[in-house]
Design a protein around this motif. Structure first.
Motif, PDB file in Angstrom:
ATOM      1  N   MET A  76       0.845  -1.177   0.000  1.00  0.00           N
ATOM      2  CA  MET A  76       0.000   0.000   0.000  1.00  0.00           C
ATOM      3  C   MET A  76       0.884   1.231   0.000  1.00  0.00           C
ATOM      4  O   MET A  76       1.924   1.265   0.647  1.00  0.00           O
ATOM      5  N   THR A  77       0.438   2.219  -0.742  1.00  0.00           N
ATOM      6  CA  THR A  77       1.103   3.515  -0.727  1.00  0.00           C
ATOM      7  C   THR A  77       0.037   4.599  -0.778  1.00  0.00           C
ATOM      8  O   THR A  77      -1.054   4.382  -1.311  1.00  0.00           O
ATOM      9  N   GLN A  78       0.343   5.742  -0.192  1.00  0.00           N
ATOM     10  CA  GLN A  78      -0.555   6.886  -0.299  1.00  0.00           C
ATOM     11  C   GLN A  78      -0.090   7.746  -1.460  1.00  0.00           C
ATOM     12  O   GLN A  78       1.109   7.950  -1.648  1.00  0.00           O
ATOM     13  N   TYR A  79      -1.080   8.217  -2.232  1.00  0.00           N
ATOM     14  CA  TYR A  79      -0.756   8.995  -3.420  1.00  0.00           C
ATOM     15  C   TYR A  79      -1.880   9.985  -3.681  1.00  0.00           C
ATOM     16  O   TYR A  79      -3.037   9.589  -3.852  1.00  0.00           O
ATOM     17  N   GLU A  80      -1.562  11.251  -3.679  1.00  0.00           N
ATOM     18  CA  GLU A  80      -2.511  12.324  -4.011  1.00  0.00           C
ATOM     19  C   GLU A  80      -3.824  12.218  -3.224  1.00  0.00           C
ATOM     20  O   GLU A  80      -4.901  12.432  -3.765  1.00  0.00           O
ATOM     21  N   GLY A  81      -3.733  11.870  -1.939  1.00  0.00           N
ATOM     22  CA  GLY A  81      -4.919  11.803  -1.096  1.00  0.00           C
ATOM     23  C   GLY A  81      -5.678  10.490  -1.167  1.00  0.00           C
ATOM     24  O   GLY A  81      -6.767  10.376  -0.600  1.00  0.00           O
ATOM     25  N   PHE A  82      -5.143   9.507  -1.848  1.00  0.00           N
ATOM     26  CA  PHE A  82      -5.758   8.187  -1.955  1.00  0.00           C
ATOM     27  C   PHE A  82      -4.771   7.127  -1.484  1.00  0.00           C
ATOM     28  O   PHE A  82      -3.574   7.385  -1.386  1.00  0.00           O
ATOM     29  N   GLU A  83      -5.285   5.945  -1.214  1.00  0.00           N
ATOM     30  CA  GLU A  83      -4.450   4.781  -0.946  1.00  0.00           C
ATOM     31  C   GLU A  83      -4.490   3.887  -2.182  1.00  0.00           C
ATOM     32  O   GLU A  83      -5.564   3.651  -2.740  1.00  0.00           O
ATOM     33  N   ILE A  84      -3.330   3.396  -2.586  1.00  0.00           N
ATOM     34  CA  ILE A  84      -3.248   2.417  -3.671  1.00  0.00           C
ATOM     35  C   ILE A  84      -2.768   1.116  -3.045  1.00  0.00           C
ATOM     36  O   ILE A  84      -1.706   1.070  -2.437  1.00  0.00           O
ATOM     37  N   HIS A  85      -3.581   0.088  -3.184  1.00  0.00           N
ATOM     38  CA  HIS A  85      -3.257  -1.237  -2.657  1.00  0.00           C
ATOM     39  C   HIS A  85      -3.019  -2.172  -3.834  1.00  0.00           C
ATOM     40  O   HIS A  85      -3.870  -2.262  -4.730  1.00  0.00           O
ATOM     41  N   VAL A  86      -1.886  -2.870  -3.850  1.00  0.00           N
ATOM     42  CA  VAL A  86      -1.573  -3.814  -4.925  1.00  0.00           C
ATOM     43  C   VAL A  86      -1.002  -5.078  -4.303  1.00  0.00           C
ATOM     44  O   VAL A  86      -0.183  -5.015  -3.382  1.00  0.00           O
ATOM     45  N   ALA A  87      -1.427  -6.215  -4.830  1.00  0.00           N
ATOM     46  CA  ALA A  87      -0.898  -7.506  -4.389  1.00  0.00           C
ATOM     47  C   ALA A  87      -0.422  -8.289  -5.610  1.00  0.00           C
ATOM     48  O   ALA A  87      -1.208  -8.542  -6.524  1.00  0.00           O
ATOM     49  N   PRO A  88       0.864  -8.648  -5.649  1.00  0.00           N
ATOM     50  CA  PRO A  88       1.329  -9.519  -6.731  1.00  0.00           C
ATOM     51  C   PRO A  88       0.833 -10.938  -6.464  1.00  0.00           C
ATOM     52  O   PRO A  88       0.724 -11.359  -5.307  1.00  0.00           O
ATOM     53  N   LEU A  89       0.501 -11.638  -7.528  1.00  0.00           N
ATOM     54  CA  LEU A  89       0.010 -13.009  -7.410  1.00  0.00           C
ATOM     55  C   LEU A  89       0.815 -13.931  -8.305  1.00  0.00           C
ATOM     56  O   LEU A  89       1.172 -13.563  -9.424  1.00  0.00           O
ATOM     57  N   SER A  90       1.057 -15.134  -7.837  1.00  0.00           N
ATOM     58  CA  SER A  90       1.744 -16.132  -8.641  1.00  0.00           C
ATOM     59  C   SER A  90       0.756 -16.760  -9.610  1.00  0.00           C
ATOM     60  O   SER A  90      -0.327 -17.189  -9.209  1.00  0.00           O
TER      61      SER A  90
END
Length: 94
Positions: A1-15
């Motif tokens: 997760m990272t915060q960017y321009e007032g939003f949270e971006i959540h990313v999960a890599p998958l196999s």
């Protein structure tokens, strides 16, 4: 997760190895993610904008998949993604 321009971006890599038998020799990772306001519950309708790698796109490592997912999440927030936008999050007040 990272915060960017007032939003949270959540990313999960998958196999992708879980999806095929035998496992692919390369391009073995993909990603899923979403953008939301800080503290929002992404399980509730209208509280997040979900995204994922399109089609059979694969990445050679989990880190590469994660990096691409974060790039897509920033594009959603910036309004440069061709199909997704955070406009619904902003206008709904969630």
């Amino acid at each position: 997760m990272t915060q960017y321009e007032g939003f949270e971006i959540h990313v999960a890599p998958l196999s992708k190895n879980q999806e095929s038998d035998p496992p692919p020799a390369s391009e073995a990772y993909t990603y899923v993610g979403y953008v939301c306001h800080p503290g929002a519950n992404p399980k509730l309708p209208g509280h997040a904008v979900s995204f994922y790698a399109e089609g059979d796109i694969g990445f050679p490592s989990a880190q590469t998949a994660l990096d691409e997912g974060m790039h897509v999440g920033r594009a959603v927030v910036d309004g440069t993604h061709p199909d997704l936008s955070v406009l619904s999050l902003v206008t709904s007040g969630v």
